[in-house]
Design an enzyme around this catalytic site. Structure first.
Site, PDB file in Angstrom:
ATOM      1  N   SER A  30      34.069   1.028  46.873  1.00  0.00           N
ATOM      2  CA  SER A  30      34.094  -0.306  47.452  1.00  0.00           C
ATOM      3  C   SER A  30      32.976  -0.518  48.472  1.00  0.00           C
ATOM      4  CB  SER A  30      35.483  -0.548  48.058  1.00  0.00           C
ATOM      5  OG  SER A  30      35.772  -1.910  48.134  1.00  0.00           O
ATOM      6  N   ASP A  63      18.589   0.039  46.482  1.00  0.00           N
ATOM      7  CA  ASP A  63      17.805  -1.080  45.972  1.00  0.00           C
ATOM      8  C   ASP A  63      16.615  -1.409  46.871  1.00  0.00           C
ATOM      9  OD1 ASP A  63      19.515  -1.297  43.841  1.00  0.00           O
ATOM     10  OD2 ASP A  63      20.697  -2.934  44.697  1.00  0.00           O
ATOM     11  N   LYS A  91      34.517   0.907  42.157  1.00  0.00           N
ATOM     12  CA  LYS A  91      35.464  -0.143  42.521  1.00  0.00           C
ATOM     13  C   LYS A  91      34.677  -1.339  43.039  1.00  0.00           C
ATOM     14  CE  LYS A  91      39.002  -2.247  44.759  1.00  0.00           C
ATOM     15  NZ  LYS A  91      38.928  -3.484  45.552  1.00  0.00           N
TER      16      LYS A  91
END
Length: 713
Positions: free
Chosen positions: A481, A492, A506
């Protein structure tokens, strides 16, 4: 919406199971006692709630799944599995008879008809009482412990019993094994068979008592879980008592050992170690260890195999300062293995205080230079919501704590920083975004797509950066999460190196909804007329329970969802927690991975070249690493044990030899590891030493050492 403030951790269902009792569902249960077992009936409130839950999941959840033949199949399988996953109770004839409900059970729920599900539950309860009564008769029966005979405890891959005779034979063997298992734990030369028989009678009588106390609310909770889990593993209906304790446990303190528990194959299984608690500090208990016995202080052990989870938890929990001893079957060990004893002093565990902590590690480079790496361990993404809402300038949060830790590491001139997110199940979305901001300038961090397919981009608005040097993030299969949002953003942006194993996957958002919002005034009047409205529910509990429903999905700034696939590390370490058995991808009803358009963001740097060089250096080190080979051997043994049908030898001599061989093997393995670290060896008769070596962290520090050198070259 709730998801703007918090991400429910992926283990929330375990939170519910591990810390609450299964009691009143908000309406008076209809219970009748018939010969051979209970005859439970759904209440009018159960029927109304079931109908509304189906409607919510068909019309308002992210997935919007209609009740249909295909969903009915999954609900049916979930229900059978939740009742008798080990195939130790039902007969094939009963399964054949239940088959008539396979394609219609979800449509029945839509109409408020729970009769088929309750029929299955009642049949199970009746069968359980029958076999347990039979097991009692076998305790005093004659058992030949020299006979060549085997027993399969967990029969999930076996066929259903075709007759009562087959079922009874299984339970005769189970009783024989239970007696033999108790006998082999007795000191050499002592004959305590009479005591063992009394222990076993007490165990079975306890199970019978628990089965007889089962009420329609228990049945309804289990039935609704079978339905919601067919839609989405993170969508769950909680009855009033479950809902009340769920909400309390998300913000209050717990007293106990600091572990979240789940029932698997009639054994209490550890599914999470809570940071800061006794189990966390002791470092003996691991994920998937099974608790088979509990003793208070220096008292005698009480067998808890087969107990209801809430009853077992009541024995394990207790006041701060008291001692509990646990009899443990380690993860992957066979049922016939010699259990270990773990002694813990219970503490008050304040969930909000699972704070970030720091240390400084020194790593020696090939050039003889020492590199200092700051390690920040973060067990969850936390924030004191109450203080934040009250505009308390000193409110506690992850970002505030980590910023202070980074300031101190800057002052101590460390060469790099590593953030350890292993086993971090998530927490506050706000904190995941703000924490990312400590390592980047302004920019997007995560995208959220709701049930209307509208996409909202969450940004870091603070241009200040707390750490500009080499940075690494360690994740594993239980990083979920918010952890995945943070790690994905760092990856990224090219802001740091991600190390470890693929995360949980998740990538969905849940909102807790009070079911009273969906109960019409007409139905409330019906319940009042039926005498069910003023049911004895806990004070403050939602009258009709609560549904935690999936309402949105997370996406990385590059457009890739964190759902299902998780975050793949740049430097990968092997793990025993495979995608097939652990994580979101192991859940049949999990939402799939997909991709949306990338946001506009500016990379901090392009680390692709450095990553390939780091991977090459890491792989070269592993070729000559004895610890790495040791880790691979452990993973191979664990995987082999998990994938092997546990056939137990009921010949006393052979089973005893197997145990001794396993004990010797375990001591040899541990001594090999101790030898690698130049530690004193474990000798027979001595207490087993605690091993706290962390190969993953050690090698991650080596990678960071290489990273520092490459960045400076």
């Amino acid at each position: 919406m709730l998801f703007h403030n918090t991400i429910y951790m992926f283990k929330n269902f375990l939170v519910c199971l591990a810390f609450i009792s299964v009691v009143a569902c908000g309406s008076k249960p209809r219970v009748a006692i018939e010969e051979g077992g209970l005859s439970l009936k759904p209440s009018l409130q159960h029927e109304i709630i079931a109908k509304e839950v189906v409607g919510i999941l068909e019309n308002y959840s992210y997935k919007k799944v209609a009740a249909s033949d295909s969903i009915s199949n999954i609900v049916y399988d979930n229900l059978i599995k939740s009742l008798d996953e080990g195939k130790n109770y039902f007969l094939q004839s009963e399964i054949d008879e239940f088959g008539q409900y396979r394609n219609t059970i979800s449509q029945d729920f839509r109409n408020g008809d729970l009769s088929s599900a309750f029929h299955i539950f009642n049949t199970y309860n009746k069968r359980a009482l029958e076999v347990l009564q039979y097991a009692l008769t076998q305790v005093d029966a004659s058992h030949d412990f020299n006979k060549e005979e085997t027993y399969i405890n967990y029969r999930d891959k076996q066929n259903w019993f075709t007759s009562d005779a087959e079922l009874k034979e299984q339970w005769r063997k189970r009783v024989k094994f239970d007696l033999l298992n108790l006998k082999l734990t007795t000191a050499e030369g002592k004959d305590e068979m009479a005591k063992h028989k009394e222990t076993l009678k007490k165990r079975y009588n306890n199970l019978i008592s628990q089965a007889k106390q089962t009420n329609s609310n228990d049945a309804f909770q289990l039935i609704m879980s079978a339905y919601t889990n067919a839609i989405d593993p993170h969508t769950t209906y909680y009855n009033p008592s479950f809902a009340q304790r769920f909400n309390e446990d998300m913000s209050n303190t717990l007293e106990g050992i600091g572990a979240r528990l789940q029932m698997e194959n009639e054994m209490v299984t550890i599914k999470e170690i809570i940071a800061g608690g006794p189990a966390f500090k002791d470092k003996t208990l691991k994920m998937d260890d099974r608790i088979i016995g509990v003793a208070q202080g220096n008292g005698e052990f009480e067998d808890i195999i087969g107990w209801r989870l809430d009853a077992a938890v009541a024995k394990i929990k207790g006041p701060k300062g008291t001692v509990v001893r646990l009899k443990i079957l380690p993860a992957g060990a066979e049922l016939s293995a010699q259990p270990t004893i773990v002694k813990l002093t219970r503490e008050k565990i304040v969930i909000e205080e699972e704070s970030a902590k720091r240390s400084i590690k020194t790593v020696k480079g090939d050039d003889g230079k020492n590199y200092r790496v700051g390690v920040i361990t973060l067990p969850k993404f936390y924030i004191d919501f109450e203080a934040y809402r009250k505009r308390d300038p000193n409110y506690k949060s992850t970002t505030r704590d980590v910023r202070l830790l980074l300031d101190s590491l800057n002052k101590e001139n460390v060469d790099a920083v590593v953030l350890d997110l292993r086993n971090n199940g998530g927490g506050s979305l706000q904190e995941a975004i703000e924490l990312t901001g400590l390592f980047i300038e302004k920019g997007p961090v995560v995208q959220v797509k709701d049930t209307r397919n509208q996409i909202e981009v969450h940004q870091d608005e603070d241009s200040s950066v707390s750490w500009k040097g080499p940075f690494g993030v360690i994740i594993n299969r239980y990083s979920a999460s918010a952890s995945e949002i943070f790690a994905g953003a760092i990856q990224d942006y090219g802001r740091g190196i991600i190390l470890g194993s693929t995360s949980y996957g998740k990538g969905t958002v849940q909102s807790a909804v009070d079911m009273s919002r969906f109960i019409s005034s007409v139905n409330k009047l019906k319940l009042k007329a039926a005498g069910e409205k003023d049911a004895d529910t806990p004070n403050g509990a939602p009258e009709f329970g609560q549904i935690n429903v999936t309402i949105a999905k997370f996406y990385r700034i590059n457009g890739s969802s964190t759902q299902h696939k998780g975050v793949d590390p740049d430097i990968t370490f092997p793990t025993q927690f495979t995608a097939e058995k652990y994580g979101e991808s192991s859940e049949p009803a999990a939402l799939p991975w997909d991709q949306i358009r990338s946001t506009n963001y500016n990379k901090v740097s392009d680390l692709s070249s450095i990553k390939s060089q780091l991977a090459a250096k890491h792989e070269n080190r592993m070729k000559n690493s004895a610890e790495y080979k040791f880790l691979l051997e452990d993973i191979e043994e664990f995987t082999k044990a998990m994938n092997t049908t546990s056939t137990i030898n009921l010949n006393e001599g052979k089973l005893k030899k197997e145990r001794e061989d396993n004990k010797t093997k375990n001591r040899t393995r541990l001594n090999k590891l101790l030898e690698l670290h130049n530690m004193p060896l474990w000798k027979e008769g001595q207490p087993q030493p605690k091993v706290e070596f962390d190969f993953i962290l050690d090698e991650s520090l080596n990678v960071m050492k290489d990273f520092i050198k490459l960045k400076n070259s």
